[in-house]
Design a protein around this motif. Structure first.
Motif, PDB file in Angstrom:
ATOM      1  N   UNK A   1       0.866  -1.174   0.000  1.00 41.02           N
ATOM      2  CA  UNK A   1       0.000   0.000   0.000  1.00 41.02           C
ATOM      3  C   UNK A   1       0.912   1.235   0.000  1.00 41.02           C
ATOM      4  N   UNK A   2       0.947   1.940  -1.132  1.00 36.11           N
ATOM      5  CA  UNK A   2       1.849   3.096  -1.261  1.00 36.11           C
ATOM      6  C   UNK A   2       1.162   4.412  -0.914  1.00 36.11           C
ATOM      7  N   UNK A   3       0.056   4.353  -0.178  1.00 32.81           N
ATOM      8  CA  UNK A   3      -0.695   5.604   0.018  1.00 32.81           C
ATOM      9  C   UNK A   3       0.120   6.665   0.749  1.00 32.81           C
ATOM     10  N   UNK A   4       0.982   6.253   1.697  1.00 33.20           N
ATOM     11  CA  UNK A   4       1.782   7.274   2.408  1.00 33.20           C
ATOM     12  C   UNK A   4       2.716   7.986   1.418  1.00 33.20           C
ATOM     13  N   UNK A   5       3.240   7.225   0.468  1.00 28.67           N
ATOM     14  CA  UNK A   5       4.123   7.813  -0.549  1.00 28.67           C
ATOM     15  C   UNK A   5       3.361   8.844  -1.389  1.00 28.67           C
ATOM     16  N   UNK A   6       2.168   8.461  -1.852  1.00 28.70           N
ATOM     17  CA  UNK A   6       1.414   9.371  -2.732  1.00 28.70           C
ATOM     18  C   UNK A   6       0.912  10.593  -1.976  1.00 28.70           C
ATOM     19  N   UNK A   7       0.524  10.388  -0.707  1.00 30.84           N
ATOM     20  CA  UNK A   7       0.029  11.531   0.078  1.00 30.84           C
ATOM     21  C   UNK A   7       1.133  12.570   0.265  1.00 30.84           C
ATOM     22  N   UNK A   8       2.331  12.078   0.616  1.00 33.18           N
ATOM     23  CA  UNK A   8       3.437  13.020   0.846  1.00 33.18           C
ATOM     24  C   UNK A   8       3.869  13.686  -0.457  1.00 33.18           C
ATOM     25  N   UNK A   9       3.803  12.939  -1.524  1.00 30.07           N
ATOM     26  CA  UNK A   9       4.154  13.483  -2.833  1.00 30.07           C
ATOM     27  C   UNK A   9       3.174  14.602  -3.204  1.00 30.07           C
ATOM     28  N   UNK A  10       1.889  14.356  -2.944  1.00 33.67           N
ATOM     29  CA  UNK A  10       0.870  15.337  -3.317  1.00 33.67           C
ATOM     30  C   UNK A  10       0.992  16.622  -2.486  1.00 33.67           C
ATOM     31  N   UNK A  11       1.393  16.494  -1.235  1.00 34.18           N
ATOM     32  CA  UNK A  11       1.469  17.662  -0.343  1.00 34.18           C
ATOM     33  C   UNK A  11       2.413  18.731  -0.890  1.00 34.18           C
ATOM     34  N   UNK A  12       3.514  18.320  -1.520  1.00 36.51           N
ATOM     35  CA  UNK A  12       4.495  19.318  -1.979  1.00 36.51           C
ATOM     36  C   UNK A  12       4.113  19.957  -3.329  1.00 36.51           C
ATOM     37  N   UNK A  13       2.896  19.698  -3.789  1.00 38.41           N
ATOM     38  CA  UNK A  13       2.409  20.239  -5.069  1.00 38.41           C
ATOM     39  C   UNK A  13       3.361  19.881  -6.221  1.00 38.41           C
ATOM     40  N   UNK A  14       3.315  18.640  -6.673  1.00 43.98           N
ATOM     41  CA  UNK A  14       4.242  18.205  -7.729  1.00 43.98           C
ATOM     42  C   UNK A  14       3.762  18.588  -9.130  1.00 43.98           C
ATOM     43  N   UNK A  15       3.531  19.868  -9.302  1.00 46.41           N
ATOM     44  CA  UNK A  15       3.081  20.386 -10.606  1.00 46.41           C
ATOM     45  C   UNK A  15       3.398  21.879 -10.642  1.00 46.41           C
ATOM     46  N   UNK A  16       3.380  22.439 -11.855  1.00 45.14           N
ATOM     47  CA  UNK A  16       3.651  23.869 -11.995  1.00 45.14           C
ATOM     48  C   UNK A  16       2.408  24.641 -11.551  1.00 45.14           C
ATOM     49  N   UNK A  17       2.606  25.540 -10.590  1.00 48.07           N
ATOM     50  CA  UNK A  17       1.498  26.382 -10.135  1.00 48.07           C
ATOM     51  C   UNK A  17       1.674  27.741 -10.817  1.00 48.07           C
ATOM     52  N   UNK A  18       0.761  28.078 -11.702  1.00 51.04           N
ATOM     53  CA  UNK A  18       0.925  29.338 -12.440  1.00 51.04           C
ATOM     54  C   UNK A  18      -0.440  29.870 -12.871  1.00 51.04           C
ATOM     55  N   UNK A  19      -0.524  31.190 -12.999  1.00 49.26           N
ATOM     56  CA  UNK A  19      -1.742  31.783 -13.560  1.00 49.26           C
ATOM     57  C   UNK A  19      -1.622  31.682 -15.066  1.00 49.26           C
ATOM     58  N   UNK A  20      -2.515  30.923 -15.640  1.00 46.50           N
ATOM     59  CA  UNK A  20      -2.416  30.710 -17.086  1.00 46.50           C
ATOM     60  C   UNK A  20      -3.251  31.764 -17.822  1.00 46.50           C
ATOM     61  N   UNK A  21      -2.600  32.420 -18.744  1.00 44.10           N
ATOM     62  CA  UNK A  21      -3.316  33.372 -19.591  1.00 44.10           C
ATOM     63  C   UNK A  21      -4.132  32.564 -20.606  1.00 44.10           C
ATOM     64  N   UNK A  22      -5.444  32.762 -20.595  1.00 39.94           N
ATOM     65  CA  UNK A  22      -6.290  31.956 -21.491  1.00 39.94           C
ATOM     66  C   UNK A  22      -6.048  32.282 -22.964  1.00 39.94           C
ATOM     67  N   UNK A  23      -5.546  33.482 -23.217  1.00 41.97           N
ATOM     68  CA  UNK A  23      -5.282  33.869 -24.619  1.00 41.97           C
ATOM     69  C   UNK A  23      -3.845  34.363 -24.731  1.00 41.97           C
ATOM     70  N   UNK A  24      -2.878  33.453 -24.608  1.00 42.51           N
ATOM     71  CA  UNK A  24      -1.474  33.895 -24.622  1.00 42.51           C
ATOM     72  C   UNK A  24      -1.086  34.470 -25.978  1.00 42.51           C
ATOM     73  N   UNK A  25      -0.235  35.495 -25.933  1.00 41.76           N
ATOM     74  CA  UNK A  25       0.204  36.097 -27.202  1.00 41.76           C
ATOM     75  C   UNK A  25       1.605  35.615 -27.574  1.00 41.76           C
ATOM     76  N   UNK A  26       2.250  34.942 -26.671  1.00 43.43           N
ATOM     77  CA  UNK A  26       3.588  34.401 -26.983  1.00 43.43           C
ATOM     78  C   UNK A  26       3.839  33.154 -26.153  1.00 43.43           C
ATOM     79  N   UNK A  27       4.814  32.352 -26.576  1.00 41.98           N
ATOM     80  CA  UNK A  27       5.133  31.128 -25.830  1.00 41.98           C
ATOM     81  C   UNK A  27       5.973  31.481 -24.596  1.00 41.98           C
ATOM     82  N   UNK A  28       5.987  30.556 -23.621  1.00 38.05           N
ATOM     83  CA  UNK A  28       6.837  30.755 -22.452  1.00 38.05           C
ATOM     84  C   UNK A  28       8.198  30.161 -22.760  1.00 38.05           C
ATOM     85  N   UNK A  29       9.214  31.013 -22.722  1.00 31.96           N
ATOM     86  CA  UNK A  29      10.547  30.506 -23.057  1.00 31.96           C
ATOM     87  C   UNK A  29      11.271  30.081 -21.787  1.00 31.96           C
ATOM     88  N   UNK A  30      11.942  28.948 -21.861  1.00 33.99           N
ATOM     89  CA  UNK A  30      12.750  28.465 -20.743  1.00 33.99           C
ATOM     90  C   UNK A  30      14.163  28.284 -21.277  1.00 33.99           C
TER      91      UNK A  30
END
Ligand code: SF4
Ligand code: SF4
Ligand code: FES
Length: 329
Positions: A110-139
């Protein structure tokens, strides 16, 4: 000459719904030089016992489902050559789940402790997305290199279930969660870095409770080296002014202070600096053991006595500290 070797596999068996106690069952088979641990798991199921249970999906080291332990070594079954393990351990291999206390059935935990802890740190990009972007995001190339190799994590859990700090402290987030926290904190598109650094700086759950044993680095099939990411999180916490003064951060400061002063690791001084005189008395039994084994001298334990000699070329050590230090403690 035979291309196969006779191998005995002792597999951990337990069904949480029907068994009172776990047991090991032995399976003998001729193993070829190209077979993977996953092939042996399949052969136990297909040739010996259809009720034997384990997780697998992609067979290409991508889905992260097939982590187990062989003779105590964490492996990803579909990446690990079986004969390499026979060379290392001999012809008797013991298959165990990643964590025996979390077993649901045989190798499945049962890996639930692993997934719970993983989820807590927000494993995704948190950003305000412009619904009508005029340019790409450069990295930039440098920014991408910063994210790699943490981005290769397949969430197999090998590091998490190899971590001794986690075994004794259920609050501890564990190395995989720290890898994810680092990966998204340094992503230039992300806005939740401060929140992650605050979370991972808390005593008990955060990076300061890592004991730097390197088990996670050993266990990772993607060679991610979680402890390096943990160290980077330490640095980021200091750089961003998020690290609070506590016994762990003072330990880091005390280490640096001692190295600058004498060039030696002065264990007694670090304890005095990070825990104070009262805290020091707590460690008397350990100090006695260290004195007996010659790691510290009797006078090192006496507060306020500067008994550590200075290393030759102390100025060189100080220069090295200056060059390598990326932040102010
Ligand atoms: S180095 Fe830290 S995170 Fe990695 S296994 Fe050891 S205690 Fe756990
Ligand atoms: S860091 Fe490595 S061992 Fe840990 S979950 Fe990710 S891929 Fe698996
Ligand atoms: S089966 Fe997907 S990583 Fe092994």
């Amino acid at each position: 000459m035979s291309n196969t070797t006779k191998v005995t596999i002792k597999a951990f068996r337990f069904n949480a719904e029907t068994d009172y106690l776990p047991y090991y069952k032995s399976y003998e088979m001729e193993v070829g030089k190209d077979e993977l641990v996953l092939d042996l798991l399949n052969r136990i199921k297909w040739e010996h016992d259809g009720s034997f249970s384990y997780r697998r999906s992609c067979r290409h080291g991508i889905c992260g489902a097939c982590g187990i332990k062989v003779n105590g070594k964490a492996v990803l079954s579909c990446k690990q050559n079986a004969m390499d393990l026979v060379e290392l351990f001999g012809s008797e291999l013991t298959f165990d789940p990643q964590s025996k206390k979390r077993v649901v059935k045989d190798m499945i935990i049962d890996k639930s402790d692993f997934w719970e802890k993983h989820a807590v740190v927000k494993p995704f990009v948190v950003a305000d997305i412009d619904e009508h972007p005029t340019h790409e995001t450069k990295v930039t190339k440098e920014e991408v290199e910063n994210i790699l190799d943490a981005d290769y994590c397949i969430q197999c859990g090998n590091c998490h279930y190899a971590c001794p700090a986690l075994e004794v402290n259920e609050e501890f987030f564990g190395p995989a969660a720290f890898v994810a926290a680092y990966r998204f904190t340094v992503d230039p598109r992300d806005n939740a870095g401060k929140e992650r650094l605050e979370m991972t700086s808390q005593l008990g759950q955060g990076v300061w409770d890592c004991v730097k044993c390197f088990e996670c680095a050993e266990a990772c099939p993607k060679e991610i080296n979680p402890i390096e990411k943990i160290t980077k999180l330490h640095n980021l916490e200091f750089e961003k002014g998020i690290a609070t003064r506590n016994v762990a951060t003072k330990h880091a400061e005390g280490f640096l202070r001692g190295m600058k002063k004498t060039g030696y690791l002065d264990e007694a001084d670090i304890v005095l600096y990070s825990e104070g005189i009262l805290g020091m008395y707590k460690h008397i039994p350990t100090a006695i053991k260290m004195m007996k084994s010659g790691k510290i001298h009797w006078h090192s334990g006496v507060p306020f006595i500067n008994s550590i000699p200075k290393i030759k070329n102390l100025d060189e050590v100080q220069k090295l500290i200056k060059i390598s230090q990326t932040n102010r403690l």
